[in-house]
Write a protein that holds these residues in place. Structure first.
Motif, mmCIF file in Angstrom:
data_model
loop_
_atom_site.group_PDB
_atom_site.id
_atom_site.type_symbol
_atom_site.label_atom_id
_atom_site.label_comp_id
_atom_site.label_asym_id
_atom_site.label_seq_id
_atom_site.Cartn_x
_atom_site.Cartn_y
_atom_site.Cartn_z
ATOM 1 N N CYS A 140 0.717 -0.925 0.189
ATOM 2 C CA CYS A 140 0.512 -0.061 0.372
ATOM 3 C C CYS A 140 0.847 1.492 -0.030
ATOM 4 O O CYS A 140 0.194 2.289 -0.397
ATOM 5 C CB CYS A 140 -1.038 0.114 0.839
ATOM 6 N N CYS A 141 2.334 1.290 0.745
ATOM 7 C CA CYS A 141 2.576 2.709 0.577
ATOM 8 C C CYS A 141 4.189 1.740 0.805
ATOM 9 O O CYS A 141 4.716 2.421 2.095
ATOM 10 C CB CYS A 141 2.197 3.101 1.617
ATOM 11 N N PRO A 142 4.769 1.778 -0.034
ATOM 12 C CA PRO A 142 6.446 0.874 -0.013
ATOM 13 C C PRO A 142 6.660 2.395 1.055
ATOM 14 O O PRO A 142 7.865 2.060 0.885
ATOM 15 C CB PRO A 142 6.647 0.719 -1.178
ATOM 16 N N ARG A 143 6.687 3.726 -0.342
ATOM 17 C CA ARG A 143 7.536 4.515 0.538
ATOM 18 C C ARG A 143 7.375 4.624 2.003
ATOM 19 O O ARG A 143 8.726 5.950 2.152
ATOM 20 C CB ARG A 143 7.297 5.801 0.465
ATOM 21 N N LEU A 144 7.192 4.476 2.446
ATOM 22 C CA LEU A 144 7.086 4.764 4.476
ATOM 23 C C LEU A 144 8.541 3.319 4.630
ATOM 24 O O LEU A 144 8.643 3.782 6.279
ATOM 25 C CB LEU A 144 6.226 4.073 5.003
ATOM 26 N N LEU A 145 8.146 2.912 4.091
ATOM 27 C CA LEU A 145 9.947 1.461 4.541
ATOM 28 C C LEU A 145 11.135 1.969 4.664
ATOM 29 O O LEU A 145 11.174 3.104 3.578
ATOM 30 C CB LEU A 145 9.577 0.632 3.684
ATOM 31 N N SER A 146 11.482 2.278 5.845
ATOM 32 C CA SER A 146 12.483 2.182 6.387
ATOM 33 C C SER A 146 14.493 1.423 5.456
ATOM 34 O O SER A 146 13.429 0.373 4.618
ATOM 35 C CB SER A 146 13.318 1.900 8.062
ATOM 36 N N TYR A 147 15.002 1.304 5.444
ATOM 37 C CA TYR A 147 15.926 0.564 4.894
ATOM 38 C C TYR A 147 16.045 -0.909 5.397
ATOM 39 O O TYR A 147 16.180 -1.642 4.343
ATOM 40 C CB TYR A 147 17.567 1.268 5.433
ATOM 41 N N GLU A 148 15.525 -0.972 6.312
ATOM 42 C CA GLU A 148 15.700 -2.210 6.994
ATOM 43 C C GLU A 148 14.435 -3.439 6.349
ATOM 44 O O GLU A 148 14.916 -3.996 5.890
ATOM 45 C CB GLU A 148 16.304 -2.528 8.579
ATOM 46 N N GLU A 149 13.357 -2.181 6.390
ATOM 47 C CA GLU A 149 12.571 -3.226 5.407
ATOM 48 C C GLU A 149 12.225 -3.169 4.294
ATOM 49 O O GLU A 149 11.822 -4.108 3.468
ATOM 50 C CB GLU A 149 11.025 -2.316 5.960
ATOM 51 N N VAL A 150 13.053 -1.964 3.968
ATOM 52 C CA VAL A 150 12.878 -2.374 2.495
ATOM 53 C C VAL A 150 14.174 -3.708 1.852
ATOM 54 O O VAL A 150 13.911 -4.007 1.086
ATOM 55 C CB VAL A 150 13.972 -1.203 1.831
ATOM 56 N N ARG A 151 15.102 -4.277 3.286
ATOM 57 C CA ARG A 151 16.820 -5.045 2.506
ATOM 58 C C ARG A 151 15.250 -6.671 2.917
ATOM 59 O O ARG A 151 15.348 -7.132 2.191
ATOM 60 C CB ARG A 151 17.437 -4.797 3.665
#
Length: 164
Positions: free
Chosen positions: A97-108
């Motif tokens: 829904c909102c990938p822009r809110l992910l932190s670096y660790e969450e993107v990983r």
């Protein structure tokens, strides 16, 4: 014998420690007295009001088109749409829904999930599509996946997860 409270165990709460300016702390206390609420209640209400007025773009289900659509919604509505007590589902809902809110660790973590064939219904179908990731398999491997991502957090490349 002690008696259980009616809602004991029904609602889990989180502890939060804050450092506040003494004037702000006093202000919160005054509001709590006026509204005859706890300090926690005042803070929860204030956050909900703030989140209701804070707009953000998110991919959410659109009733008219019957598909996911980028739309501007309140942060409060977004939280209602994606919140789950299941950590793995809540994480994937945020990804979808909102990938822009992910932190670096969450993107990983997201990249590890998408690089790991085990989590795909059909590998690869289309990146970031809700239908592609098998949430039941993800839920089953969630704890070991988190350990795997943490173990390889210093790796210069994403290391796909493979169950043992």
């Amino acid at each position: 014998m002690t008696k259980n409270k009616p809602n004991q165990g029904a609602r889990k709460t989180e502890a939060l420690t804050l450092r506040l300016d003494p004037k702000v702390r006093f202000l919160i206390d005054l509001i709590a007295r006026q509204k005859r609420q706890s300090i926690t209640g005042v803070i929860e209400s204030a956050i909900e009001v703030y989140a209701t007025n804070f707009l953000i773009e998110a991919d959410l289900w659109d009733e008219e088109t019957e598909e996911d659509k980028l739309q501007q919604v309140s942060l409060y509505k977004l939280s209602k749409e994606i919140y789950s007590t299941d950590d793995s589902l809540r994480f994937m809902m945020l990804v979808w829904c909102c990938p822009r809110l992910l932190s670096y660790e969450e993107v990983r973590l997201k990249e590890t999930i998408y690089e790991s064939k085990i989590f795909w219904d059909q590998y690869p179908h289309s990146v970031n599509s809700r239908e592609d990731i098998d949430i039941d398999v993800l839920r089953e491997h969630w704890v070991s996946l988190l350990k795997h991502v943490d173990e390889y957090k210093s790796s210069p490349t994403v290391v796909p997860y493979k169950p043992i």
